[in-house]
Design an enzyme around this catalytic site. Structure first.
Site, mmCIF file in Angstrom:
data_model
loop_
_atom_site.group_PDB
_atom_site.id
_atom_site.type_symbol
_atom_site.label_atom_id
_atom_site.label_comp_id
_atom_site.label_asym_id
_atom_site.label_seq_id
_atom_site.Cartn_x
_atom_site.Cartn_y
_atom_site.Cartn_z
ATOM 1 N N THR A 101 0.834 -1.047 -0.161
ATOM 2 C CA THR A 101 -0.025 -0.143 -0.099
ATOM 3 C C THR A 101 0.902 1.364 0.084
ATOM 4 O O THR A 101 1.605 1.674 0.952
ATOM 5 C CB THR A 101 -0.861 -0.099 1.379
ATOM 6 N N LYS A 177 -7.229 1.142 -2.711
ATOM 7 C CA LYS A 177 -6.734 0.510 -1.239
ATOM 8 C C LYS A 177 -6.695 1.456 -0.340
ATOM 9 O O LYS A 177 -7.235 1.466 0.866
ATOM 10 C CB LYS A 177 -5.556 -0.205 -1.364
#
Length: 301
Positions: A101, A177
């Site tokens: 991420t 995300k």
């Protein structure tokens, strides 16, 4: 299906579970991880352990896939272009599966740097935790060239039965995300605050969580993290640093797009405060302890 070698950089909680999953499904896997314990776990699963990221990438065949499961953008750049980095061994037609991420602009920059080599990038953040990664049921948010996605469809199917094709624009996986993890951070902070309040009110926390789980206050992350904390299971599955990073990145992405938000910045501030108080290495469910210690909210600057 022709199961050709796959290279992994990073075999920690998530990467290690993914390696074990692929080995179980019959994929040859080469792994590099700087942590000897993670490397040994991969070796025990039948992976070939490599001394450097470049050595791992050298195991790839034509059209092969390099999977990055590191923590942040700085680590991505280091394992690709640092000393003995993987990029030096990548060849035209091969693909990078980028799982951390990170900020969308970092994802785009990595893809742009690899493109002149003829290397495609699939933006592929994950969600679900190590147990679901091991079972092949984690979520994958996929963005990248359709041809690359089709080329590696078999491996992606073995990694995840919950894939979301969010677009062909690299960076949209990262954007999706961050949106998800901002909500996860808000939900976890809210659940931790609610149970800290329940304790102040003299309620039994396990029974209160029973009610929440079957009522309108339920959230998956609140149940998953706080149920373990209440049972005394404090082993880190997801370190506090991760949601602190992710909420910070999500808030920054929002501000860059003209969306300041209300709850997101508050959640990001709570996680940042927990890190400042030495909770970085704890499971993020330990946020309930921070909430217990701060009944009046965030400390004044």
């Amino acid at each position: 299906m022709n199961r050709v070698p796959v290279a992994f950089i990073g075999a920690g909680l998530m990467g290690g579970a993914m390696v074990e999953r692929l080995r179980e499904r019959g994929w040859p896997v080469a792994v590099h991880d700087v942590d000897p314990a993670c490397a040994e776990r991969a070796r025990s699963a039948g992976a070939t352990v490599c001394a450097s990221a470049r050595e791992a990438a050298e195991h790839l065949e034509e059209g092969g896939l390099l999977v990055l499961v590191v923590v942040d953008a700085a680590q991505c750049r280091e394992v690709l272009w640092g000393e003995r980095g993987a990029a030096a061994a990548l060849r035209s037609g091969q693909t990078l599966l980028l799982c951390p991420t990170i900020a969308p602009e970092d994802t785009e920059a990595i893809a742009a740097r690899l493109a002149p080599l003829g290397v495609d990038t699939i933006d592929a953040p994950m969600s679900g935790g190590p147990a679901r990664a091991r079972a092949g049921t984690m979520s994958l948010m996929l963005a990248g060239p359709e041809a690359a996605l089709q080329r590696h469809a078999g491996l992606l199917a073995d990694l995840s039965n919950s894939q979301f094709r969010v677009g062909e624009r690299v960076g949209d996986g990262a954007r999706t995300k961050l949106v998800n993890n901002l909500l996860a951070g808000i939900n976890l902070a809210g659940a931790a605050e609610a149970l800290a309040l329940a304790q102040r009110l003299g309620l039994d926390l396990a029974r209160t969580l029973d009610v929440i789980e079957r009522s309108s206050g339920q959230s998956w992350i609140g149940s998953d993290r706080l149920r373990r904390q209440l049972a005394g299971d404090t082993a880190p599955r997801a370190h506090m640093t991760l949601l602190a990073k992710d909420t910070r990145l999500a808030v920054a992405a929002g501000r860059a797009a003209g969306h300041g938000g209300v709850l997101g910045p508050q959640a990001a501030a709570v996680f940042a405060a927990a890190l400042q108080e030495g909770m970085a290495g704890l499971d993020d469910g330990a946020l309930i302890d921070w909430m217990r210690a701060h009944p009046d909210g965030l400390p004044k600057p």
